[in-house]
Design a protein around this motif. Structure first.
Motif, PDB file in Angstrom:
ATOM      1  N   ALA A 145       5.656  -6.534   1.325  1.00 20.33           N
ATOM      2  CA  ALA A 145       4.904  -6.021  -0.212  1.00 20.33           C
ATOM      3  C   ALA A 145       5.541  -4.476  -0.425  1.00 20.33           C
ATOM      4  O   ALA A 145       5.447  -4.251  -1.589  1.00 20.33           O
ATOM      5  N   ILE A 146       5.698  -3.798   0.514  1.00 19.49           N
ATOM      6  CA  ILE A 146       6.205  -2.448   0.147  1.00 19.49           C
ATOM      7  C   ILE A 146       7.552  -2.325  -0.217  1.00 19.49           C
ATOM      8  O   ILE A 146       7.893  -1.620  -1.299  1.00 19.49           O
ATOM      9  N   VAL A 147       8.178  -3.233   0.234  1.00 19.45           N
ATOM     10  CA  VAL A 147       9.839  -3.081  -0.196  1.00 19.45           C
ATOM     11  C   VAL A 147       9.743  -3.704  -1.646  1.00 19.45           C
ATOM     12  O   VAL A 147      10.542  -3.257  -2.698  1.00 19.45           O
ATOM     13  N   ARG A 148       9.075  -4.823  -2.103  1.00 21.99           N
ATOM     14  CA  ARG A 148       9.002  -5.305  -3.219  1.00 21.99           C
ATOM     15  C   ARG A 148       8.326  -4.209  -4.377  1.00 21.99           C
ATOM     16  O   ARG A 148       8.858  -4.281  -5.346  1.00 21.99           O
ATOM     17  N   ALA A 149       7.377  -3.684  -3.804  1.00 19.62           N
ATOM     18  CA  ALA A 149       6.968  -2.738  -4.619  1.00 19.62           C
ATOM     19  C   ALA A 149       7.675  -1.468  -5.007  1.00 19.62           C
ATOM     20  O   ALA A 149       7.650  -0.826  -5.974  1.00 19.62           O
ATOM     21  N   ALA A 168       3.125   4.454   2.825  1.00 18.89           N
ATOM     22  CA  ALA A 168       4.252   3.680   3.097  1.00 18.89           C
ATOM     23  C   ALA A 168       4.924   3.692   1.682  1.00 18.89           C
ATOM     24  O   ALA A 168       6.489   3.749   1.813  1.00 18.89           O
ATOM     25  N   LEU A 169       4.501   3.509   0.558  1.00 20.98           N
ATOM     26  CA  LEU A 169       5.210   3.529  -0.615  1.00 20.98           C
ATOM     27  C   LEU A 169       5.679   4.773  -0.994  1.00 20.98           C
ATOM     28  O   LEU A 169       6.658   4.971  -1.563  1.00 20.98           O
ATOM     29  N   GLY A 211      10.395   7.530  -1.904  1.00 23.04           N
ATOM     30  CA  GLY A 211      10.898   8.954  -1.700  1.00 23.04           C
ATOM     31  C   GLY A 211      10.753   9.927  -3.033  1.00 23.04           C
ATOM     32  O   GLY A 211      11.339  10.755  -3.392  1.00 23.04           O
ATOM     33  N   ALA A 212       9.649   9.479  -3.894  1.00 20.48           N
ATOM     34  CA  ALA A 212       9.104   9.910  -5.121  1.00 20.48           C
ATOM     35  C   ALA A 212       7.876  10.365  -5.156  1.00 20.48           C
ATOM     36  O   ALA A 212       6.870   9.697  -4.627  1.00 20.48           O
ATOM     37  N   PRO A 213       7.472  11.469  -5.923  1.00 18.45           N
ATOM     38  CA  PRO A 213       6.008  11.817  -6.213  1.00 18.45           C
ATOM     39  C   PRO A 213       5.543  10.602  -7.219  1.00 18.45           C
ATOM     40  O   PRO A 213       6.283  10.162  -8.021  1.00 18.45           O
ATOM     41  N   LEU A 214       4.429   9.978  -6.614  1.00 12.70           N
ATOM     42  CA  LEU A 214       3.743   9.032  -7.496  1.00 12.70           C
ATOM     43  C   LEU A 214       2.646   9.115  -8.297  1.00 12.70           C
ATOM     44  O   LEU A 214       1.748   9.617  -7.652  1.00 12.70           O
ATOM     45  N   ALA A 215       2.799   9.159  -9.654  1.00 12.94           N
ATOM     46  CA  ALA A 215       1.604   9.378 -10.433  1.00 12.94           C
ATOM     47  C   ALA A 215       0.737   8.036 -10.267  1.00 12.94           C
ATOM     48  O   ALA A 215       1.354   7.013 -10.356  1.00 12.94           O
ATOM     49  N   ALA A 216      -0.820   8.182 -10.087  1.00 15.08           N
ATOM     50  CA  ALA A 216      -1.444   6.890  -9.684  1.00 15.08           C
ATOM     51  C   ALA A 216      -2.909   7.372 -10.359  1.00 15.08           C
ATOM     52  O   ALA A 216      -3.647   7.429  -9.217  1.00 15.08           O
ATOM     53  N   PRO A 217      -3.220   6.975 -11.306  1.00 15.07           N
ATOM     54  CA  PRO A 217      -4.502   6.926 -11.741  1.00 15.07           C
ATOM     55  C   PRO A 217      -5.153   5.641 -11.185  1.00 15.07           C
ATOM     56  O   PRO A 217      -4.547   4.614 -10.525  1.00 15.07           O
ATOM     57  N   SER A 218      -6.662   5.399 -11.314  1.00 21.16           N
ATOM     58  CA  SER A 218      -7.224   4.180 -10.765  1.00 21.16           C
ATOM     59  C   SER A 218      -6.600   3.019 -11.628  1.00 21.16           C
ATOM     60  O   SER A 218      -6.270   2.932 -12.762  1.00 21.16           O
TER      61      SER A 218
END
Length: 317
Positions: free
Chosen positions: A19-23, A135-136, A141-148
């Motif tokens: 799942a993490i590789v796919r994501a 894990a993601l 290796g990126a900062p991830l913007a993530a709202p709900s």
């Protein structure tokens, strides 16, 4: 890359290496992925890629003046995006990884796309504790913007099924790692004028912030949107919501607490931590029920109750 207007198949994969590789691959294509955190499920994309962040807004139907939280793996990485003073560092060291978001000034030449911060000169940053989001972060290796991971203004998702009900066909992938533990979004705070200001209540309480910072802790003043989750109307289940109910009418889906049972009891034992974990699931259940309205029992306002009542007040607007 799929056209932004074309409905897509939304896959659900259990948390694991596949799942993490796919994501990571989907995020690398500039598309958002739903992933659990310890608070709620988030809709994550590379915060440096303005087009990817725009797809978060598009999937959610989110107003573009509402900033996003940027998730990073550590304080060291956070300091490459924002300016941390002594108190901010103290709070980060006390509560990261965990459910605290800090709003700090953006550094000069901050690599995060301005669309992720709604053009503000500040940035909201969190170091999450959940294994899936961490894990993601490591994989991309990126900062991830993530709202709900839900349609804007709707009830936040605490299960993969909630994400699918709200965003199915709009996103490519949901990572399923079961229900989230905290159940409400992170506390958001900033340091201003010799105090810690809570912009959004959450699992890190007023007392916890005061003890860790050594400063007074205040509530937000004014109506300007300076951080995520500050819109007056939010978490709406699509039905009228009545608060402080001691009993329930025949046309009301009853969300109980303690001795007030209802159709769904947030915590029969009157435990606020248990109630917070169940809150959004209860609102989803009420929205899906045949009842025309929702009513919620009174919740004590101390500690984590402040965060629960904040979400309920916004749901009832």
């Amino acid at each position: 890359m799929a056209d932004d207007q074309t409905p897509m198949t939304t896959d659900i994969l259990p948390f694991g290496a596949e799942a993490i590789v796919r994501a990571g691959g989907v995020i690398g294509e500039g598309l958002p992925v739903a992933v659990p955190t310890e608070t709620v499920y988030g809709l994550a994309a590379d915060a440096r890629d303005s087009s990817a962040v725009a797809r978060i807004y598009a999937a959610k139907g989110r107003p573009d003046f509402n900033p996003l939280i940027v998730h990073v793996p550590s304080l060291e990485v956070a300091e490459k995006l924002g300016v941390f003073g002594v108190v901010e560092r103290r709070l980060a060291e006390a509560f990261w990884p965990g459910p605290l978001t800090l709003v700090v000034p953006r550094i000069h030449d901050c690599p995060v796309a301005s669309i992720a911060t709604a053009g503000l000169d500040t940035i909201a940053i969190r170091v999450p504790a959940h294994r899936a989001m961490r894990a993601l972060l490591e994989t991309t290796g990126a900062p991830l913007a993530a709202p709900s991971a839900n349609a804007s203004g709707g009830v936040s998702p605490t299960k993969a099924a909630h994400v699918l009900a709200s965003l199915g066909g709009r996103i490519a992938l949901v990572i399923d790692d079961g229900p989230t533990s905290a159940g409400v979004e992170s506390t958001i705070a900033r340091v201003a004028d010799g105090a810690v200001e809570i912009l959004r209540p959450g699992p890190v309480t007023t007392a916890m912030l005061g003890n860790a910072s050594g400063l007074p802790v205040t509530g937000v003043t004014g109506s300007e949107v300076v951080a995520p989750g500050m819109l007056a109307s939010h978490y709406a289940p699509g039905k009228p919501v009545r608060l402080g109910a001691a009993d329930f009418a025949d046309d009301e889906y009853g969300i109980g607490f303690g001795a007030v049972a209802g159709d769904y009891n947030l915590s029969a034992a009157g435990d606020l931590t248990e109630a917070a974990a169940h809150l959004f699931d209860a609102l989803h259940a009420g929205a899906a029920s045949a009842k025309a309205k929702i009513a919620v029992a009174a919740i004590p306002g101390e500690g984590l109750g402040a965060a629960i009542n904040d979400r309920l007040a916004r749901a009832a607007v």
